[in-house]
Design a protein around this motif. Structure first.
Motif, mmCIF file in Angstrom:
data_model
loop_
_atom_site.group_PDB
_atom_site.id
_atom_site.type_symbol
_atom_site.label_atom_id
_atom_site.label_comp_id
_atom_site.label_asym_id
_atom_site.label_seq_id
_atom_site.Cartn_x
_atom_site.Cartn_y
_atom_site.Cartn_z
ATOM 1 N N LEU A 105 44.179 46.235 43.136
ATOM 2 C CA LEU A 105 43.147 47.275 43.159
ATOM 3 C C LEU A 105 42.529 47.448 41.779
ATOM 4 O O LEU A 105 41.296 47.556 41.643
ATOM 5 C CB LEU A 105 43.740 48.603 43.636
ATOM 6 N N ALA A 106 43.364 47.459 40.739
ATOM 7 C CA ALA A 106 42.853 47.605 39.379
ATOM 8 C C ALA A 106 41.945 46.439 39.014
ATOM 9 O O ALA A 106 40.891 46.621 38.385
ATOM 10 C CB ALA A 106 44.010 47.701 38.386
ATOM 11 N N MET A 107 42.336 45.217 39.422
ATOM 12 C CA MET A 107 41.508 44.061 39.126
ATOM 13 C C MET A 107 40.155 44.160 39.828
ATOM 14 O O MET A 107 39.114 43.883 39.232
ATOM 15 C CB MET A 107 42.219 42.770 39.557
ATOM 16 N N VAL A 108 40.183 44.547 41.097
ATOM 17 C CA VAL A 108 38.931 44.659 41.849
ATOM 18 C C VAL A 108 38.017 45.708 41.207
ATOM 19 O O VAL A 108 36.809 45.487 41.061
ATOM 20 C CB VAL A 108 39.223 45.007 43.320
ATOM 21 N N LEU A 109 38.582 46.833 40.842
ATOM 22 C CA LEU A 109 37.780 47.880 40.193
ATOM 23 C C LEU A 109 37.203 47.385 38.875
ATOM 24 O O LEU A 109 36.034 47.621 38.565
ATOM 25 C CB LEU A 109 38.637 49.121 39.967
ATOM 26 N N ALA A 110 38.021 46.694 38.085
ATOM 27 C CA ALA A 110 37.547 46.190 36.800
ATOM 28 C C ALA A 110 36.453 45.149 36.991
ATOM 29 O O ALA A 110 35.497 45.090 36.205
ATOM 30 C CB ALA A 110 38.710 45.609 36.005
ATOM 31 N N LEU A 111 36.571 44.335 38.031
ATOM 32 C CA LEU A 111 35.543 43.328 38.294
ATOM 33 C C LEU A 111 34.219 43.967 38.695
ATOM 34 O O LEU A 111 33.163 43.331 38.594
ATOM 35 C CB LEU A 111 36.007 42.379 39.398
ATOM 36 N N GLY A 112 34.260 45.212 39.141
ATOM 37 C CA GLY A 112 33.018 45.918 39.420
ATOM 38 C C GLY A 112 32.184 46.127 38.175
ATOM 39 O O GLY A 112 30.957 46.303 38.262
#
Length: 320
Positions: A265-272
């Motif tokens: 989840l943190a990775m997906v948010l950061a990729l935003g």
């Protein structure tokens, strides 16, 4: 050097309207603060934001945060203001004869006679020494990186004399903070920081090419090179390439930083962050008019918000 093109009260032509320097600063300090571009804060933001990217991605890697990280952020903010000022002073010392021949820059403190070259050298050294004092509070490897950063800073003002790509040299200097802040937190340089640094260089090529379109006619007359002159009417396709490289490399940096310890989840948010940054850059492209200097300056200044976007996403990713 005489002031043959004065502006009201010594104000620089492209200063921000009602800026604090020309409004509130003591009169005696104004020429030196103008020399540091304190009346045009966008450059400080563009120097600071890569530092904060590097710091937050380093925190994402280690999944840790401390009061020392708050000091790193504060030190980077103060250092960005000081070293941007010292770098701009150096730039104006080396470019003083060119600046006097360009409409937008002839009102700057040295060509307009507000500050002598000797005074500018003293002011540059003072700013650099204070910044060095802050740097000494960081990890030793970050200190070494900070000292090494002086090389691209010193070379940049001369780049426009020998290459059509001086914006690359600006990118090398302006994004160094991504390496430094990462190392200040982790103690060593890592691959995510290097990839992030390269993303920042591509971003600099994007925004500074837009900025350089303000001066293409004058630059052509006096023989100054830039990507704006090199690309000419093909600027938009080139900017689109820089946009894609920026987003792609920043996305890779995020993945490298998040994979070891962060959640999916943190990775997906950061990729935003790079994704949304890319859309903001695309918005700039839609409004670009290379023949309108005011529009070019407006879009250039909009890059403070461009660089803030990934920082917001990185910060959210740290909280999950």
């Amino acid at each position: 050097m005489t002031n043959t093109h004065p502006t009201p009260d010594g104000q620089v032509a492209d200063a921000v309207t009602d800026n604090w320097v020309d409004t509130w600063a003591p009169v005696a300090t104004r020429p030196y603060l103008r020399l540091s571009r304190a009346d045009r804060p966008i450059g400080t933001w563009l120097l600071l934001l890569p530092c904060l990217w590097g710091l937050t991605l380093a925190m994402l890697l280690t999944q840790s945060a401390s009061w020392h990280d708050a000091w790193i952020a504060a030190g980077c903010a103060a250092g960005a203001f000081l070293m941007r000022g010292a770098g701009c002073t150096w730039n104006d010392i080396t470019d003083r004869d060119f600046d006097g021949q360009v409409e937008r820059t002839r009102s700057r403190p040295i060509p307009s006679g507000q500050v002598t070259v000797k005074g500018a050298v003293i002011w540059m050294c003072l700013q650099a020494l204070i910044a060095f004092g802050i740097l000494l509070t960081f990890h030793v490897n970050a200190i070494l990186l900070g000292i090494l950063a002086l090389v691209p800073v010193a070379v940049y003002p001369f780049a426009k004399r020998f290459t059509w790509w001086p914006q690359v040299f600006l990118g090398l200097a302006f994004n160094w903070g991504a390496l430094l802040a990462w190392t200040a937190h982790t103690g060593s340089l890592g691959a995510p920081a290097v990839v992030l640094y390269l993303a920042g260089i591509a971003w600099t090529l994007f925004y500074d090419t837009i900025y350089a379109h303000q001066d293409t006619e004058d630059d052509a007359l006096i023989g100054i090179k830039s990507t704006a002159r090199l690309f000419g009417t093909n600027t938009a396709p080139w900017l689109r390439r820089f946009l894609m490289v920026t987003v792609g490399l920043m996305g890779i940096a995020v993945i490298f930083a998040a994979l070891p310890n962060a959640s999916v989840l943190a990775m997906v948010l950061a990729l935003g962050g790079p994704w949304a940054m890319g859309w903001h850059m695309a918005w700039q492209l839609r409004g670009l008019d290379i023949d309108n200097p005011d529009k070019c300056l407006q879009l250039f200044r909009a890059n403070r918000d461009t660089g803030m976007i990934p920082l917001v996403f990185f910060g959210i990713a740290l909280l999950v």
